[in-house]
Design a protein around this motif. Sequence first.
Motif, PDB file in Angstrom:
ATOM      1  N   GLY A 417       0.830  -1.214   0.000  1.00 57.07           N
ATOM      2  CA  GLY A 417       0.000   0.000   0.000  1.00 57.07           C
ATOM      3  C   GLY A 417       0.855   1.250   0.000  1.00 57.07           C
ATOM      4  N   SER A 418       1.909   1.222   0.798  1.00 58.12           N
ATOM      5  CA  SER A 418       2.774   2.411   0.892  1.00 58.12           C
ATOM      6  C   SER A 418       3.514   2.649  -0.416  1.00 58.12           C
ATOM      7  N   LEU A 419       4.046   1.539  -0.952  1.00 60.82           N
ATOM      8  CA  LEU A 419       4.871   1.703  -2.154  1.00 60.82           C
ATOM      9  C   LEU A 419       4.063   2.254  -3.321  1.00 60.82           C
ATOM     10  N   ASN A 420       2.776   1.933  -3.326  1.00 55.04           N
ATOM     11  CA  ASN A 420       1.909   2.472  -4.372  1.00 55.04           C
ATOM     12  C   ASN A 420       1.980   3.986  -4.463  1.00 55.04           C
ATOM     13  N   TYR A 421       2.176   4.593  -3.301  1.00 51.61           N
ATOM     14  CA  TYR A 421       2.227   6.061  -3.294  1.00 51.61           C
ATOM     15  C   TYR A 421       3.386   6.621  -4.112  1.00 51.61           C
ATOM     16  N   SER A 476       9.534   6.548 -20.522  1.00 52.81           N
ATOM     17  CA  SER A 476      10.092   6.891 -19.221  1.00 52.81           C
ATOM     18  C   SER A 476       9.097   6.557 -18.112  1.00 52.81           C
ATOM     19  N   LYS A 477       7.832   6.833 -18.378  1.00 50.37           N
ATOM     20  CA  LYS A 477       6.813   6.535 -17.365  1.00 50.37           C
ATOM     21  C   LYS A 477       6.760   5.044 -17.095  1.00 50.37           C
ATOM     22  N   LEU A 483      10.081   0.516 -11.944  1.00 51.05           N
ATOM     23  CA  LEU A 483      10.990   0.604 -10.785  1.00 51.05           C
ATOM     24  C   LEU A 483      10.196   0.490  -9.491  1.00 51.05           C
ATOM     25  N   VAL A 484       9.081   1.229  -9.437  1.00 51.05           N
ATOM     26  CA  VAL A 484       8.258   1.213  -8.232  1.00 51.05           C
ATOM     27  C   VAL A 484       7.678  -0.191  -8.029  1.00 51.05           C
ATOM     28  N   SER A 542      12.289   4.685  -0.432  1.00 49.44           N
ATOM     29  CA  SER A 542      12.227   6.069  -0.898  1.00 49.44           C
ATOM     30  C   SER A 542      13.620   6.579  -1.263  1.00 49.44           C
ATOM     31  N   ASP A 543      14.603   6.253  -0.378  1.00 50.04           N
ATOM     32  CA  ASP A 543      15.972   6.674  -0.677  1.00 50.04           C
ATOM     33  C   ASP A 543      16.456   6.059  -1.986  1.00 50.04           C
ATOM     34  N   THR A 544      16.110   4.784  -2.160  1.00 49.81           N
ATOM     35  CA  THR A 544      16.534   4.112  -3.394  1.00 49.81           C
ATOM     36  C   THR A 544      15.909   4.791  -4.609  1.00 49.81           C
ATOM     37  N   LEU A 545      14.597   5.008  -4.528  1.00 50.41           N
ATOM     38  CA  LEU A 545      13.910   5.588  -5.681  1.00 50.41           C
ATOM     39  C   LEU A 545      14.376   7.010  -5.960  1.00 50.41           C
ATOM     40  N   ARG A 546      14.705   7.724  -4.908  1.00 48.68           N
ATOM     41  CA  ARG A 546      15.185   9.077  -5.127  1.00 48.68           C
ATOM     42  C   ARG A 546      16.432   9.058  -6.004  1.00 48.68           C
ATOM     43  N   ASN A 547      17.148   7.964  -5.945  1.00 49.16           N
ATOM     44  CA  ASN A 547      18.331   7.836  -6.794  1.00 49.16           C
ATOM     45  C   ASN A 547      18.044   7.187  -8.136  1.00 49.16           C
TER      46      ASN A 547
END
Length: 619
Positions: A417-421, A476-477, A483-484, A542-547
Amino acid sequence: MTTMESLIGLVNRIQRACTALGDYGGGDNTFSSLWEALPSVAVVGGQSSGKSSVLESIVGRDFLPRGSGIVTRRPLVLQLHKTESGQQEYAEFLHLPKRRFTDFALVRKEIQDETDRITGRTKQISNVPIHLSIYSPNVVNLTLIDLPGLTKVAVEGQPETIVEDIENMVRSYVEKPNCIILAISPANQDIATSDAIKLAREVDPSGERTFGVLTKLDLMDKGTNALDVIEGRSYRLQQPWVGIVNRSQADINKNVDMVLARRKEREYFATSPDYGHLASKMGSEYLAKLLSKHLESVIRARIPSITSLINKSIDELESEMDHLGRPIAVDAGAQLYTILELCRAFDRIFKEHLDGGRPGGDRIYGVFDNQLPAALRKLPFDRHLSLQNVRKIVSEADGYQPHLIAPEQGYRRLIEGSLNYFRGPAEASVDAVHFVLKELVRKSIGETQELKRFPTLQAEIAAATGESLERFRDDSKKTVIRLVEMEASYLTVEFFRKLPQEVEKGGNPPGGNPAASTVDRYTEGHFRRIASNVSSYVNMVSDTLRNTIPKAVVHCQVREAKQSLLNHFYTQIGKKEGKQLSQMLDEDPALMERRQQCAKRLELYKAARDEIDSVSWVR
Ligand code: GDP
Ligand code: MG
């Protein structure tokens, strides 16, 4: 060809070319200065003094409307071009460029019709000139201008201002310092009343460019002669006076042709008791030669100033051409090359925006450095991982049977649920970069100087790049969403292994009983711990995705834009036909027109310069 013929022929050719471009004296034409720098000959005189007749005998052809009353009602710019002997004579009007007249009666009719076209069948005048060229082996190279006759009173059907209007029109031609004036006066009137001499004296007081022509010598009263005038005693001019005998109205009515008329004129002088001694310096043939000779000396004297005018004009035209851009090639291969060159010029500028050198690329970094982290921070995890929600989700995951050790399903559901965000900020980054790229394309098109002339190609490039950027955005999308999703599809086991084991802690409380620990599982502390564990896992993701999101975005959009923004366009235009290519190179029509004019002029001026160079040294 003699030097004289080639010099005058040269001026004639330049004048003809100027005329074809619409650059003849007068008007507000900015290019008329060359025409005005070149000499021309205009006939001036009272109405019915014989102006048109004189012009005709100089040409040696019947082609002008003549007669009593106001016949010449528009200026007629007549260019005579000497052609090789044996060539057929023909005439051409500027307003009928494709038609060659070999029948000179039709030339006369066309002059009348063309006059009427502007003035109507009235007695009014117009200062819009008619341009006529005559090509013949029997003429000398000359430009002659026939003008309406000067009058004293307005007749029925003419406006009150006509007298003044005609005078102003005539003056506008003869006041030009390069205009040689053929001042026509009829011999059967007192020279003191000559309108021609009056006007000529006004614009050429020293008389250096005025040729006095005395017509109608045959009509003088018996017992009188014009020797005082012809020999310069009545009115002194720097140039010699020439006496002329044109055809009378009766001759015209009887269709006496030019050959006969010239012979009669020669005979008249040869046998005249009064003018016999001057016979070799009288008559229209002599006048033609005299004019031609004078013209040559004038041209010779003017050559330095004409050359410098031409050189100056060439410089001006060259710089205007640079400003307007060079003309586009006509063949498909060259057009394709031009389009590719233009695209490359645009692409270069676009890359400079991305790589630095031009501003804008830094805004992409801004997306990664500010927008994305801010969006990630704003995600509503607090709400999602609130005690209440955690309890709800965990309980729902447990179903009828509460979990025994750790709520495995509950954890998974909370994490998923969280990762969906993360989808939101991931897509938003893609969009933000997309808009930066779009804006940079727009700017780059605007900054590509070479493209300015080609609005159609500009639009095509904008459309093609727009499509490419959309494609990059879609790709890109998909990538960032993947990735998510990847983060959600396999959780990092390690992370959970490292978590302190709740069961052992709660399961063996010192002196506690095992039943109590089951109850303990549903305490606030238990859910809070779950929330905090999920939260720190989510933070790690979140840290991973930010990168990784920036990497994906750069890979799919920025790098692609740099490498293949126009690739699709290139393959498309490679398949296009010549016509489609030239459509892409459509220019602003006004600009095209201006360049064409400019290019033609440049060609003319350069040709003129070359000719003058080659002619002026021949003696
Ligand atoms: P413009 O009005 O000055 O152009 O004069 P035109 O050339 O139309 O001539 C007017 C009239 O004068 C015509 O009928 C001509 O035939 C006549 N004319 C012109 N020159 C002479 C000439 O030298 N002798 C004679 N007899 N008639 C002439
Ligand atoms: Mg006339």
